[in-house]
Design a protein around this motif. Structure first.
Motif, short mmCIF file in Angstrom:
data_model
loop_
_atom_site.label_atom_id
_atom_site.label_comp_id
_atom_site.label_asym_id
_atom_site.label_seq_id
_atom_site.Cartn_x
_atom_site.Cartn_y
_atom_site.Cartn_z
N SER A 318 110.83 -59.91 37.78
CA SER A 318 110.43 -59.55 39.13
C SER A 318 110.90 -58.15 39.50
N LEU A 319 112.03 -57.70 38.95
CA LEU A 319 112.49 -56.34 39.23
C LEU A 319 111.51 -55.33 38.66
N ALA A 320 111.00 -55.56 37.46
CA ALA A 320 110.02 -54.64 36.87
C ALA A 320 108.76 -54.60 37.71
N VAL A 321 108.31 -55.75 38.17
CA VAL A 321 107.11 -55.81 39.00
C VAL A 321 107.35 -55.09 40.32
N LEU A 322 108.52 -55.33 40.92
CA LEU A 322 108.84 -54.70 42.20
C LEU A 322 108.87 -53.18 42.10
N LEU A 323 109.42 -52.67 41.01
CA LEU A 323 109.60 -51.22 40.88
C LEU A 323 108.33 -50.49 40.47
N ALA A 324 107.37 -51.19 39.85
CA ALA A 324 106.18 -50.52 39.32
C ALA A 324 105.41 -49.74 40.38
N PRO A 325 105.04 -50.34 41.54
CA PRO A 325 104.30 -49.54 42.53
C PRO A 325 105.14 -48.45 43.16
N PHE A 326 106.47 -48.65 43.29
CA PHE A 326 107.33 -47.58 43.79
C PHE A 326 107.27 -46.38 42.84
N ALA A 327 107.42 -46.65 41.54
CA ALA A 327 107.39 -45.56 40.56
C ALA A 327 106.02 -44.87 40.55
N ALA A 328 104.95 -45.67 40.58
CA ALA A 328 103.60 -45.10 40.57
C ALA A 328 103.36 -44.27 41.82
N GLY A 329 103.78 -44.78 42.97
CA GLY A 329 103.57 -44.04 44.22
C GLY A 329 104.32 -42.73 44.26
N LEU A 330 105.56 -42.73 43.78
CA LEU A 330 106.34 -41.49 43.76
C LEU A 330 105.73 -40.47 42.80
N LEU A 331 105.31 -40.93 41.63
CA LEU A 331 104.69 -40.01 40.67
C LEU A 331 103.39 -39.44 41.22
N LEU A 355 100.57 -47.33 47.55
CA LEU A 355 101.40 -47.87 46.46
C LEU A 355 102.84 -48.06 46.92
N LEU A 356 103.39 -47.11 47.65
CA LEU A 356 104.77 -47.22 48.11
C LEU A 356 104.93 -48.37 49.11
N LEU A 357 103.87 -48.70 49.82
CA LEU A 357 103.93 -49.78 50.79
C LEU A 357 103.77 -51.16 50.18
N LEU A 358 103.18 -51.26 48.98
CA LEU A 358 102.81 -52.57 48.44
C LEU A 358 103.95 -53.59 48.45
N PRO A 359 105.13 -53.30 47.91
CA PRO A 359 106.17 -54.34 47.88
C PRO A 359 106.73 -54.70 49.24
N VAL A 360 106.51 -53.86 50.27
CA VAL A 360 107.08 -54.13 51.59
C VAL A 360 106.01 -54.34 52.64
N LEU A 361 104.77 -54.64 52.22
CA LEU A 361 103.74 -54.99 53.21
C LEU A 361 104.23 -56.14 54.08
N VAL A 362 104.80 -57.15 53.42
CA VAL A 362 105.54 -58.21 54.10
C VAL A 362 106.87 -58.36 53.37
N VAL A 363 107.89 -58.84 54.08
CA VAL A 363 109.23 -58.92 53.49
C VAL A 363 109.86 -60.27 53.85
N PRO A 364 110.82 -60.73 53.03
CA PRO A 364 111.52 -61.97 53.35
C PRO A 364 112.25 -61.87 54.69
N ALA A 365 112.22 -62.97 55.44
CA ALA A 365 112.83 -62.98 56.77
C ALA A 365 114.35 -63.04 56.65
N THR A 366 115.01 -61.97 57.07
CA THR A 366 116.46 -61.92 57.21
C THR A 366 116.76 -61.35 58.59
N ARG A 367 118.04 -61.29 58.93
CA ARG A 367 118.39 -60.75 60.24
C ARG A 367 117.94 -59.30 60.36
N PHE A 368 118.23 -58.51 59.32
CA PHE A 368 117.82 -57.11 59.36
C PHE A 368 116.30 -56.98 59.35
#
Length: 612
Positions: A318-331, A355-368
């Protein structure tokens, strides 16, 4: 004691069913969570569809795709002008998709481009939201976050249509993200190779999306850890179609990239102007307050996933999947900054931002996350309210709002048909009248612009294969108005093999710095001895025209013309293929005398006037 449910059993995605073994209270909570997550996908997708529909349009650059589509359907091949193999379409798949749908429906390809763009981009955003929900499926309740940016930034809505490949790009990005989040060890080989095939289409959607292809394939490999044989099969699935088309491109067109990539110098660098282009995108829509909040959410997601990686093996994938769009978006963002951006406001940075938004379009519910989501709601309300002044087409030095400019020029808020452009574009009435006269003229005619952008006619050379040659300052609408058997001489090099290979000199809008001056146009198409009156109007001294005519017949420039105009025999295809790399790098001086000296007056056996 009942075995605790695994994350796979949590019905976080729309349509997932709760386990019948759960207590009624727990099942009820899961049903409510499932309904909420379905709304997280459906409501923003519907809103984006409405926003995109309200801003539906096709721009002049979108019209550029339509002439090759018409040429394909007329049996003339994927060219802009009959008899000259020039690839004017940046998005290869988009061109062929438009040709297919036009052939099937018989509808105006401009109208189809708008409809397909809207449908594909909407589907792409839906896939993206579904994929992000799946990525966080084990975290329980989810909250909206990055999706607010899509709802707050009008260029996302505008380029859902526009006639460009942007809609297809959004669809490919969303679908690829969805496929990547579904990747898991032990899946069937067919699923693996199908996903790799889709990832591999990126360069055909748009050449710069090759960096996304590379990042997504790398993440897929990290998740699956296939054998060498499996890795080779994945790469073959991803590369078969792009490589086959690249061989066709090199042999047919004689170069390695679409012509606009050469005209816009996609390998050049202008970091300062590129940074300004990004600022001109982020500033007008108040994105600066939202980006730090989303950045913190992204960092927390990465930290949480790394912690899971230490606790259990699946976290590594899941870490590899999470980082892929971040890396692609930055490049991709880095590439846009490096080349100096684009003259169309915000357009080029939108794929990287998505691409940079993909992993955070929605996020797990926490206090922050709850606080962050609330802050983003407030930001969204402010960003779309009258407090934020609309973007002014005259407010930035490096780009302008193309949609506002086109709507103002056409007098139509939703120009979606070719006829709307041809009938209403201010520069066309005189041009259509002159085109009609030139078509009836007894001899070939060249239509050119003077310094005041007024159109004039002069006799074309007697052996011209075209009855009419017209200079296209607005290439899309000129190509739409001109008959298919006329030659549209692109002034900016997007469809002109000669103009595209001019040496770059920074002086104008990004992508509009290789203006093909009239002495080159007259050298190619005017009569051998043009009237002095026409030379004066064109701003083309006779000696400059003669020097340009001599340069066109020398060295690499003569071979370049031969590569696109000679009959496509097997020998010509092979020569184009083997010389494509050198031809792609070739540049010649803008000024005719310098070009003639470099190309024609070099010592025997010496290098030509190649400018790199």
């Amino acid at each position: 004691m009942r075995t605790p449910a695994t994350p796979e059993a949590v019905p976080s995605l729309p349509g997932q069913r709760a386990s019948s073994a759960r207590p009624p209270a727990a099942a009820g909570r899961l049903r409510r969570a499932g309904a909420w997550h379905a709304a997280l996908v459906a409501v923003p997708t519907a809103a984006l569809f409405v926003l995109g529909y309200r801003r539906r349009w096709i721009c002049d650059d979108g019209l550029i795709y339509l002439r090759p589509v018409r040429q394909i359907l007329a049996g003339n091949g994927p060219v802009f002008n009959v008899g000259e193999r020039a690839e004017s379409s940046t998005g290869t798949l988009w061109q062929w998709l438009l040709a297919l749908t036009t052939w099937v429906t018989g509808e105006d390809p401009a109208f189809l481009a708008v409809g397909l763009g809207l449908g594909l981009s909407t589907a792409g955003f839906a896939f993206a939201l579904l994929a992000t929900c799946r990525l966080h499926r084990g975290a329980g309740l989810l909250l909206p976050a990055g999706v607010f940016v899509l709802l707050a930034v009008p260029p996302f809505w505008s380029y859902m249509t526009s006639g460009l490949e942007s809609g297809l790009g959004a669809f490919w990005t969303g679908l690829s993200w969805w496929l990547l989040t579904r990747t898991r060890r032990g899946q069937r080989a067919r699923e693996t190779y199908s996903a790799a095939f889709v990832f591999g289409l990126g360069p055909l959607v748009r050449p710069d999306l090759a960096v996304v292809t590379a990042c997504f394939l790398a993440a897929q490999w990290w998740v699956l850890r296939p054998s060498r044989r499996g890795t080779a099969a994945m790469l073959a699935s991803a590369g078969a179609v792009p490589l086959a088309y690249e061989v066709f491109r090199a042999g047919y067109y004689g170069i390695l990239v679409p012509l606009p990539a050469i005209a816009k110098e996609a390998s050049a660098s202008d970091w300062g102007r590129g940074a300004g282009y990004v600022q001109e995108t982020l500033g007008p829509y108040w994105l600066w307050p939202a980006l730090p909040v989303l950045g913190v959410l992204a960092a927390l997601l990465v930290r949480r996933t790394r912690r899971e990686q230490r606790d259990r093996a699946p976290g590594r994938a899941s870490l590899a999947v999470l980082l892929a769009p971040f890396a692609a978006g930055l490049l991709l963002a880095g590439y846009v900054v490096r080349v100096g951006g684009d003259y169309m406001h915000a357009r080029m940075i939108l794929p990287a931002l998505l691409l940079l938004l993909l992993p955070v379009l929605v996020v797990p519910a926490t206090r922050f996350a709850g606080v962050a989501s609330a802050l983003l709601v407030v930001w969204l309300c402010a960003a779309v309210s009258p407090l934020r002044a609309p973007f002014d087409v005259r407010s930035t030095p490096g780009s302008f709002n193309v949609r506002s400019s086109d709507v103002e020029g056409l007098g139509d808020h939703n120009p979606v048909r070719t006829a709307t452009w041809v009938a209403n574009w201010p520069a066309l009435p005189e041009g259509r009248a002159m085109l009609a006269r030139a078509e009836r003229a007894p001899a070939p005619t060249l239509l050119y612009f003077d310094a005041g952008r007024r159109l004039h006619a002069t006799p074309a050379r007697a052996d011209s294969p075209y009855q009419v040659v017209i200079v296209g300052r607005h290439l899309g609408v000129t190509g739409a108005a001109a008959p298919l058997d006329a030659y549209v001489n692109d002034a900016w090099g997007l469809a002109s093999p000669i103009g595209a290979h001019l040496a770059l000199e920074r002086w104008s809008w990004p992508g509009h710095e290789k203006f093909l001056r009239n002495y080159w146009v007259f050298a190619q198409w005017a009569a051998e001895h043009p009237p002095q009156r026409d030379l004066l109007r064109a701003g083309a001294p006779r000696d400059a025209v003669e020097a340009a005519r001599a340069a066109l017949g020398c060295g690499e420039l003569a071979e370049l013309r031969e590569s696109v105009r000679a009959p496509l025999t097997a020998e010509r295809f092979w020569r184009n293929l083997t010389g494509a790399a050198e031809r792609t790098r070739f540049r010649f001086a803008r000024w005719p005398a310098a070009a003639q000296q470099a190309l024609c007056d070099r010592p025997a056996g010496g290098r030509s006037g190649l400018t790199r």
